[in-house]
Structure formats: structure tokens, C-alpha cells
Design a protein around this motif. Structure first.
Motif, short mmCIF file in Angstrom:
data_model
loop_
_atom_site.label_atom_id
_atom_site.label_comp_id
_atom_site.label_asym_id
_atom_site.label_seq_id
_atom_site.Cartn_x
_atom_site.Cartn_y
_atom_site.Cartn_z
N ARG A 1 5.62 -1.25 -6.90
CA ARG A 1 5.35 -2.32 -5.92
C ARG A 1 5.19 -2.18 -4.60
N GLN B 1 -4.58 -20.31 5.94
CA GLN B 1 -4.50 -18.65 5.88
C GLN B 1 -5.58 -18.05 6.38
N THR C 1 -5.47 -11.14 4.75
CA THR C 1 -4.52 -10.36 4.35
C THR C 1 -4.70 -9.02 4.86
N SER D 1 -3.66 -4.87 4.74
CA SER D 1 -2.74 -4.09 3.64
C SER D 1 -3.13 -2.51 3.91
N TRP E 1 3.41 1.39 1.78
CA TRP E 1 2.33 0.46 1.44
C TRP E 1 2.79 -0.97 1.64
N ILE F 1 4.35 -9.08 -7.78
CA ILE F 1 3.18 -8.12 -8.34
C ILE F 1 1.93 -8.27 -7.30
N LEU F 2 1.27 -7.31 -6.95
CA LEU F 2 0.29 -7.50 -6.19
C LEU F 2 -1.10 -6.76 -6.93
N TYR G 1 -4.42 -3.72 -10.74
CA TYR G 1 -3.00 -3.68 -9.78
C TYR G 1 -3.45 -2.73 -8.70
N VAL G 2 -3.04 -2.98 -7.63
CA VAL G 2 -2.90 -2.04 -6.31
C VAL G 2 -2.14 -0.88 -6.71
N ALA H 1 -6.30 -2.52 0.31
CA ALA H 1 -6.70 -3.26 -0.79
C ALA H 1 -8.23 -2.94 -1.07
N ASP H 2 -8.73 -2.83 0.23
CA ASP H 2 -10.48 -2.38 0.15
C ASP H 2 -10.70 -1.38 -0.89
N GLN I 1 -13.45 -9.71 1.80
CA GLN I 1 -12.41 -10.56 1.45
C GLN I 1 -12.47 -12.05 1.46
N ARG J 1 -9.53 -14.95 0.10
CA ARG J 1 -8.36 -15.14 0.46
C ARG J 1 -7.51 -14.80 -0.50
N THR J 2 -6.15 -14.80 -0.31
CA THR J 2 -5.06 -14.27 -1.25
C THR J 2 -4.64 -15.60 -1.99
N SER K 1 -1.35 -16.76 -4.46
CA SER K 1 -0.32 -16.34 -4.83
C SER K 1 0.78 -17.30 -5.30
N ALA L 1 0.83 -12.00 -6.44
CA ALA L 1 -0.18 -12.19 -5.23
C ALA L 1 -1.38 -11.71 -5.50
N ILE M 1 -5.35 -10.72 -3.91
CA ILE M 1 -6.13 -10.57 -2.92
C ILE M 1 -7.59 -10.73 -3.62
#
Lengths: 227, 227
Positions: free
Chosen positions: A13, A82, A85, A87, A96, B15-16, B52-53, B61-62, B82, B84-85, B87, B98, B100
DNA sequence: CCAAAAGTGTTAGACTTACACCCATGG
DNA sequence: CCATGGGTGTAAGTCTAACACTTTTGG
């Protein structure tokens, strides 16, 4: 597809943090509040207010932001929204990471109740910041400038009650151009975003004719034309 | 302040994930692309494209979004931005998470090259979705509607070349109101967002006078008035 | 009664909306 | 040569920027 505890696996994670671009208006210039970092990396360097999401104490990322503002700046009930994000593998030397970035606005007066040790820098040139904090500040500044012309967002840089000349000054500082007094007032009036406080007035510093005090009628309003 | 490996501690990493609201225009109606979930929780239920990332394979994240679109929908080079996130502790039964969220747009034709098993639902009423996916779809729809009136964003629902009548239809569907043909053309022309493709025309389905073909001159343009 | 800032009114010109009109094509 | 949708022109009405003007205050 559940998270593992070993390191260096694809299912590790990532780090999740929040970063707050807390802005105010200092002498007509949009400024960012920075704090010296308490821990490594970049210990001691001025950086955005930020912190890890704590899964047990924070219900969501908004709660993390409220906690960070309270712990690091001794501020409560600040306006926040907000941004987006940021990343990637390379933005933090620890690995990461994802940071949910927020914009926060408050009037200068309120910074006096804030924690000591905070630094104010011009939003246009905050110096060399750690991580990707320069990019985050840039995005926050752009968003405020753009959205400012179309909403009552800049009013969050004012105290709860304010005069129209004060409000106009804030808009001019945020948008970065002079506004015609008459037009400004007409538009604000049409929007119905403000309500006058009957009988209440305030004199400016150089004591002249007192101006009517107003407060925001609705929390935040979007227009469909520029101010 | 480094991440631990034990569970239930305040320093556990959340978790992302990413979630993509992939939208297209079907018969004049904005629609969301959903896929049946491959794994628990909610295995088999239609949900947003997400995943999952992966800290080793995804640079940011892109990149996760590009991978998810490729793996789950067999799509490449789709326009994404994007949103927004989202969470919190309660949005996923597996624990604090969270996501994204992204908006992705593509013309209906391209969905034919996409993976089988995808479901199209009206963006206004996608049915009961798992997690907070109904909230995410709502936010994506609102953003597209709002930003659509002020940008060339809706053009991403069209193929690379298109006619002005086609473009006007897309804007009318996105914004949800009729637009005057003459005004629409004048505004688009002023913006200089389009360039005509010399000599190229296309007939509409019911064969009449052929219309000039255009392409976007700049990737994405923001206006300062509504269309 | 003067200076300075708050607040209002007015007018020329720009911009839009709404609609009428012309054009190109296939059948 | 007609029906249909693509494409253009324009006049009436609306909106706004720019500026002049009036009001209120302290000294």
C-alpha cells in the motif's frame, strides 16, 4: 487482491497523506502559510501543512485536514475545499505516495490566533519547497484565481462581516485586475449573495465615511459570468 | 511515523484505488460504462471501472487509470481527467480506503473496440451501485454538465473529426438545453478552438447537404462565457 | 467647508437572441 | 425542382464598461 505486509511487492500500500495550501491576503498579496517540517525528510524546511491519514482517528480525508490544521496551526473551522490528488513514485523519497491536496482560506486576523512558527510566503513565489509542494501551491493559486472570478470563494479571505470596498479589494487582489466600483456592486447585488447587517457600519483605517457591513447570505455561490 | 505492518494500528496504510467514470453519448443521452465486478466484495455487480494502485508497475495514479482502462475495457488513449478523491472508513467494507476518481470520455464508436461484457447505463440513473459509486457518478455528471458549458470538453465525446451540427448536438445533450445554431457557430468561431479540414465533408445519416468536417485545434480550451 | 471615501445614476457602445433568409444536395 | 438540413445575415433588445455625479463623514 488484499494488502500484504511484505515490502517491495506490487500489492504494497502506498503512503497516503494530505497537504493543505492555507492562503490569506497580506498587504494585498495572496500568501501561503508554511510550517517548518517537524520530521525527516526535509526536517526544518518550510513546507505545506500536511500529515499522514490516520485510519483509526480520521473518519475521512476531510477529518485529517481538520486535525492537521488544528495540530499544526491551532486553527479550527477554517474554510477548506479539496483541490486534487498528487501521486507517484517519485514525489516523496520514502516511496510511492499520494497526497490529497486541499485549499484553505482565512482572513489575516485569524492567523494571529494560530500557532507560532508559521511562515507567510507570496503565493506567486513561495521559494523552493520540498516534495512537489511548488506544483501544489501553483495549482491552488491557479484554482483560486480562476474560480475567484466566478464565485464568492474569495469572500472566505474576509472576516465574517465586511464592507463592500473591502470585498472589492479582495477580489481585485485575487483576480489580479482593477474592477469598476459601480459594476462590481451591481453584479454582487444581482447575485443576492450578500445580506446587509441593518444599522451596522465600519470605518476604514483612514477615518472617512463609514461603510455598510455585510455578511454572506449563502455559504458559497457560483456565477455564470465573470465579476 | 513510518508505516507499520501490524493491523488495526493508527499508522496502517489505507487502501488506495482509482475509479473511472467512463462516459459516452448514447442516443443523445449521457451514459456511464460499467463492468461486472470480478472479485469480492460485490462480485458480479456492475460497478465503475476501477482497481488498486500498484506501486511497482504504476508510475502514478494516471498510469493506474491507463492500465485499468486497458485491462478492463481494452481501451487505449482515452481522454481522462481527475475528478476528485473520495475517502473514508465506511465507503469500502474492507476498511479505510481512498479512491482517486477520474472522468473519461469517448465517442460511442470506440466502445465497439472495447471489451465485451461492459454495460451502459444512463448517467442520470445508473441504478444502485456498490461502494459510493453513485456519489462518484453524480459528481462526474455534474462536473461535465458545468464545465461543458465553458470548455471544449464535450468535444471529447466526438470522434477526432466531426461536423458543426454534430458538435452542437453533443453540447445540447451535455448541457441539457437547446442552443441557437447561429450563436453557437459564432461563439465557436470566436474561440478559434476548431480548424476546418479543407475539402473534407460528411453527409448525415439522412443524406442531405454535406457538412464541413472540423478537428480540435487545441487539446482543451476554457472559455470565460457560457456557450 | 474641505478632503476623501462610500455609494448612485447615466449613457454610448458592445454583445446576444431570435429569427429570417440563402445554399447545396439527393432523389 | 422540391424537401431537408447546412450555413449566413441582421435588427431589436439587453447588458455593461466607463465615467460623472451625489452623499457622508472627520477634522
Amino acid at each position: 487482491m488484499t494488502a500484504r505486509t511484505s515490502s517491495d511487492g506490487d500489492f504494497d500500500r502506498p503512503i497516503l497523506t494530505v497537504d493543505v495550501v492555507l492562503m490569506t491576503l497580506l498587504e494585498g498579496h495572496l500568501s501561503v502559510v508554511l510550517a517548518p517540517r517537524a520530521i525527516d525528510p526535509f526536517k526544518g524546511k518550510p513546507a505545506l501543512l500536511g500529515g499522514y491519514v490516520r485510519v483509526n482517528s480520521d473518519a475521512d480525508a476531510d477529518a485529517t485536514v481538520a486535525r492537521v490544521l488544528s495540530e499544526k496551526a491551532k486553527l479550527k473551522e477554517v474554510y477548506v475545499e479539496q483541490l486534487r490528488t498528487f501521486s507517484g513514485r517519485k514525489r516523496d523519497p520514502r516511496g510511492w505516495s499520494a497526497s490529497i491536496a486541499y485549499i484553505a482560506l482565512l482572513p489575516l486576523e485569524r492567523l494571529e490566533q494560530a500557532a507560532a512558527g508559521l511562515v507567510l510566503k507570496p503565493a506567486d513565489n513561495p521559494g523552493n519547497l520540498p516534495f512537489d509542494h511548488n506544483a501544489i501551491v501553483g495549482a491552488a493559486r491557479d484554482r483560486l484565481r480562476t474560480k475567484g472570478a466566478y464565485s464568492t470563494l474569495p469572500a472566505r479571505l474576509l472576516p465574517p462581516t465586511f464592507t463592500l470596498p473591502e470585498m472589492q479589494q479582495v477580489y481585485e487582489a485575487v483576480i489580479g485586475e482593477r474592477l469598476d466600483q459601480s459594476s462590481f456592486r451591481r453584479k454582487i447585488a444581482e447575485l443576492g449573495a450578500l445580506e446587509p447587517i441593518p444599522g451596522e457600519t465600519r470605518r476604514s483605517v483612514t477615518v472617512r465615511r463609514p461603510a455598510q457591513l455585510y455578511r454572506l447570505a449563502a455559504p458559497i455561490t457560483l456565477f455564470d459570468k465573470r465579476l
